[in-house]
Design an enzyme around this catalytic site. Structure first.
Site, PDB file in Angstrom:
ATOM      1  N   ASP A 309       0.832  -1.266  -0.040  1.00 10.19           N
ATOM      2  CA  ASP A 309      -0.012  -0.079  -0.048  1.00 10.19           C
ATOM      3  C   ASP A 309       0.797   1.285   0.037  1.00 10.19           C
ATOM      4  O   ASP A 309       0.484   2.194  -0.356  1.00 10.19           O
ATOM      5  CB  ASP A 309      -0.972  -0.082   1.155  1.00 10.19           C
ATOM      6  N   SER A 310       2.185   1.152   0.486  1.00  5.35           N
ATOM      7  CA  SER A 310       2.850   2.106   0.483  1.00  5.35           C
ATOM      8  C   SER A 310       3.760   2.251  -0.932  1.00  5.35           C
ATOM      9  O   SER A 310       3.650   3.354  -1.870  1.00  5.35           O
ATOM     10  CB  SER A 310       3.871   2.273   1.367  1.00  5.35           C
ATOM     11  N   GLY A 391      -8.461   1.228  -1.336  1.00  2.43           N
ATOM     12  CA  GLY A 391      -9.221   0.221  -1.815  1.00  2.43           C
ATOM     13  C   GLY A 391     -10.141  -0.024  -0.920  1.00  2.43           C
ATOM     14  O   GLY A 391     -11.029   0.722  -0.464  1.00  2.43           O
ATOM     15  N   ASN A 392     -10.422  -1.213  -0.597  1.00  2.86           N
ATOM     16  CA  ASN A 392     -11.341  -1.944   0.233  1.00  2.86           C
ATOM     17  C   ASN A 392     -10.837  -1.542   1.746  1.00  2.86           C
ATOM     18  O   ASN A 392     -12.087  -1.273   2.483  1.00  2.86           O
ATOM     19  CB  ASN A 392     -11.653  -3.305   0.085  1.00  2.86           C
ATOM     20  N   TYR A 393      -9.683  -1.370   2.128  1.00  2.40           N
ATOM     21  CA  TYR A 393      -9.462  -1.342   3.567  1.00  2.40           C
ATOM     22  C   TYR A 393      -8.937   0.175   3.880  1.00  2.40           C
ATOM     23  O   TYR A 393      -8.945   0.979   3.235  1.00  2.40           O
ATOM     24  CB  TYR A 393      -8.132  -1.953   3.722  1.00  2.40           C
ATOM     25  N   HIS A 442      -5.172 -13.595   4.959  1.00  5.11           N
ATOM     26  CA  HIS A 442      -4.172 -12.582   4.637  1.00  5.11           C
ATOM     27  C   HIS A 442      -3.495 -12.138   5.581  1.00  5.11           C
ATOM     28  O   HIS A 442      -3.963 -12.393   7.005  1.00  5.11           O
ATOM     29  CB  HIS A 442      -4.697 -11.459   3.690  1.00  5.11           C
ATOM     30  N   ASP A 451      14.696   6.043  12.577  1.00  5.65           N
ATOM     31  CA  ASP A 451      15.969   6.557  12.558  1.00  5.65           C
ATOM     32  C   ASP A 451      16.510   7.044  14.070  1.00  5.65           C
ATOM     33  O   ASP A 451      16.122   8.227  14.212  1.00  5.65           O
ATOM     34  CB  ASP A 451      16.195   7.545  11.504  1.00  5.65           C
ATOM     35  N   ASP A 592      25.740   5.384  13.758  1.00  6.15           N
ATOM     36  CA  ASP A 592      24.535   6.035  13.348  1.00  6.15           C
ATOM     37  C   ASP A 592      23.584   4.877  12.923  1.00  6.15           C
ATOM     38  O   ASP A 592      23.917   4.388  11.555  1.00  6.15           O
ATOM     39  CB  ASP A 592      24.765   7.175  12.442  1.00  6.15           C
TER      40      ASP A 592
HETATM   41 CO    CO Z   1      -7.588  -7.932   6.950  1.00  7.18          CO
END
Ligand code: CO
Length: 657
Positions: A309-310, A391-393, A442, A451, A592
């Site tokens: 999704d990202s 979408g659906n979510y 799923h 960071d 770092d």
């Molecule tokens: Co689900």
């Protein structure tokens, strides 16, 4: 590595400015330059546009004003598929770099809106797909909705280098009908969105289209509303305890800069906390850098279903506009965000970020039989959140900051479960949500990129575990328990799974800064310890989402290592991001470092998740561990007594109505 102390990074206007949210002018100005340089034509879509993250080492090390802001644009010509990865600098009036992507090998730019829009028309005129619909008695095209889905890895040589969507079909009886209730399962069309043709139709099995509606949005569908819910009102007569200026948020000792990106959503920068007059840094930058929803039904029509999704969809660009009295209670401060739309012009999402303060129950309490004292303090938290619909979510991302130094992230998942036909009792890979309606199993897996900067940039990570000391002269009763501390010295050592049976947690320490007891100051990451990616090591999704196979990774900071599944996730064959970076096996002990934490839920949908799913939550917690010298909340005043009312009493008119 840098001469700057953490204190000097705080509150400096130039640094705040260097990391500020996008302005409409910056987007417009960048677009003008890209047009002038011939990178934008009438067929060009802006797939992504965002701040080019400055090199942290340069930014913190600089004494003068920071370098001018640069922006990254991912561009695609939808007539040819040619895609560019461009860095542009409006202040210098120039394109800094421009690379043409080799999409067959290195993946593609994220999905653009036009791809959603065009697919239905393409599918509706394909003979193979029409035949598949006729086979199911479906001839009225006006009710057949095409649902384009990201394609995943190429399945064969013919697919390699093409820009694809794989398409399911749903029946929508009328424009008020929820199509997710009526999947036309067994058929998948593969669509090339550049040549605008269907390249293949998989017609695997005929499953009856479920007929029961799922129209939760229709008051008639839900029936009479329940009664008896008396109002709960939150009042803050003196206003909230936080203050925000130029994106810098101050709340009872906490300070952070609020940022936003169309890929990651909220980006929290320069998180610090005040401790007895000293400002102490904790996290340089915190975001959810990737999320993936891999589906667990291997059947031929849906085995490819994995949504990043990202990286594929840019979840931050789907932020909801939040409304007072609806999503949050109390004194709310909203921030608008500006993103670039697909034409490269500024688009404001009003009230995308919600900032408010909540009571958080008991902070500490004791009644002492020796001193005859009774003390109670209440906790509270600062909440910085946003909600997206992909979408659906629908997902809500809630960052919480507490009085005692605790930081928590809660992701709320709701919306509509992705549906399928249900093949019948005993089917292994989906559950039955409603008669004949399946919910394929799923996972929802998120990658937090933290960071860390615990009292400065030089950090290390220890794994802490609860262990029984073997019975022996040292432990004659067999009851001795201790905490085992293991330093994770390299990137190969710092690839870890949670183990809640051992209470396994990870402490991020600064080996150069000690508390009053002589111990390294630290913050502990508490994982939920739920399943990581379940797909096997040979699967495409394992290769493409390797980050999700461990709860913890620690990497050495590098400015171009932002996204754990790589920069170009869409149709990437796999291997990019974290698995590639850690091949160098860099030293992470007193360096770092960046901490990557995978968390999420494994979802076996319930009947109660249909037709709309009550919120399910996942997340993680960071708590100070030796960061302070003692309980840092002894200075919290007791609450005013008149806020506690016996049941039914009607005094305290500011509470009751
Ligand atoms: Co689900």
């Amino acid at each position: 590595m840098t001469s700057l102390t953490p204190e000097s990074t705080r509150g400096e206007a130039s640094l705040v400015k260097a990391l500020a949210m996008l302005s409409p002018e910056e987007i417009d100005r960048s677009r003008e330059i890209l047009v002038r340089e011939g990178l934008v034509t009438e067929n060009t879509h802006f797939s992504y546009f965002g701040l080019c993250e400055p090199d942290k080492r340069e930014l913190l090390g600089e004494t003068g004003p920071p370098a001018p802001r640069r922006f990254r644009a991912l561009l695609i010509d939808m007539s040819t598929g040619e895609s560019h990865d461009v860095i542009v600098c409006p202040a210098e009036d120039r394109v800094v770099s421009s690379i043409v992507l080799d999409t067959a090998t290195n993946g593609s730019v994220p999905v653009v809106m036009q791809e959603f829009a065009m697919v239905e028309e393409i599918v509706h005129r394909d003979e193979r797909w029409l035949a598949a619909m006729r086979r199911r008695g479906l001839t009225d095209l006006s009710v057949l909705r095409a649902q384009p889905l990201s394609a995943g890895a190429a399945l064969n040589d013919d697919e390699r280098g093409r820009r694809l969507q794989r398409v399911f079909t749903f029946v929508q009886k009328n424009e008020n009908d929820l199509p997710w209730a009526h999947p036309v399962d067994g058929v998948t069309a593969y669509v090339d969105v550049i040549s605008r043709e269907v390249i293949d139709v998989v017609d695997h099995v005929v499953l009856e289209v479920p007929q029961e509606d799922g129209n939760f949005h229709d008051p008639d569908f839900n029936g009479p509303l329940r009664t008896g819910l008396k109002p709960i009102e939150i009042t803050q007569p003196q206003g909230p305890s936080f203050h925000i200026e130029n994106g810098v948020l101050d709340w009872l000792g906490w300070r952070l800069q609020v940022g936003y990106d169309s890929r990651e959503g909220l980006v929290l920068r320069d998180i610090s906390i005040e401790d007895e007059g000293r400002r102490r840094s904790l996290i340089y930058r915190a975001s959810i850098a990737e999320m993936v929803v891999p589906y667990g039904d291997p059947s031929p029509q849906r085995f490819f279903q994995n949504f990043f999704d990202s990286g594929e969809y840019l979840l931050g660009s789907f932020a909801n506009s939040l409304e007072l009295g609806c999503d949050c209670l109390g004194e709310i401060t909203y921030l608008d965000v500006v993103v670039a739309d697909n034409s490269g012009r500024p688009r404001t999402i009003p009230q995308a970020i919600c900032i408010h303060e909540e009571d958080a129950g008991i902070l500490w309490k004791h009644t002492d039989s020796f001193t005859k004292s009774t003390d109670t303090r209440r906790n509270r938290r600062l909440v910085v959140s946003f909600f997206v619909t992909v979408g659906n979510y629908d997902y809500g991302f809630y960052w919480y900051f507490y009085l005692d130094g605790k930081i928590e992230l809660e992701v709320k998942a709701t919306g509509v479960v992705f549906t399928s036909g249900y093949p019948g009792k005993g089917y292994k890979y989906a559950s039955e949500l409603a008669p004949g309606l399946g919910g394929p199993h799923h996972q929802h897996l998120f990658s937090a990129r933290l960071d860390m900067m615990v009292d400065g940039p030089t950090n290390a990570v220890d794994e802490l575990e609860a262990v029984l000391v073997p019975r022996g002269p040292e432990n004659p009763t067999g009851t001795g328990i201790t905490q085992r501390v293991t330093r994770l010295r390299t990137e190969s050592e710092a690839q870890r799974l949670a183990d809640n049976t051992k209470g396994r947690v990870w402490r991020i320490v600064n080996p150069q800064v000690q508390n009053r007891l002589g111990e390294d100051v630290g913050y502990v990451l508490y994982p939920e310890g739920r399943p990581v990616l379940l797909a096997d090591a040979q699967s495409d999704i394992h290769q493409r989402a390797t980050f999700a196979t461990k709860h913890l990774w620690v990497t050495r900071y590098a400015p171009d290592e932002q996204y754990p599944a790589g920069d170009f996730v869409n149709q990437h064959p796999g291997g990019a991001g974290i698995p590639q970076w850690v091949e160098a096996d860099r030293d992470v002990d007193g360096a770092d470092i960046v901490v990557w934490h995978t968390f999420g839920m494994t979802h076996f949908p319930r009947p109660e998740d249909w037709p709309i799913m009550p919120v399910d939550s996942t997340g993680f917690v960071l708590k100070p561990h030796g960061f302070f010298g003692r309980n840092p909340t002894l200075d919290v005043p007791p609450s005013e007594g008149d806020h506690c009312h016996p049941g039914g009493a009607d005094h305290g008119s500011h509470v009751h109505h």
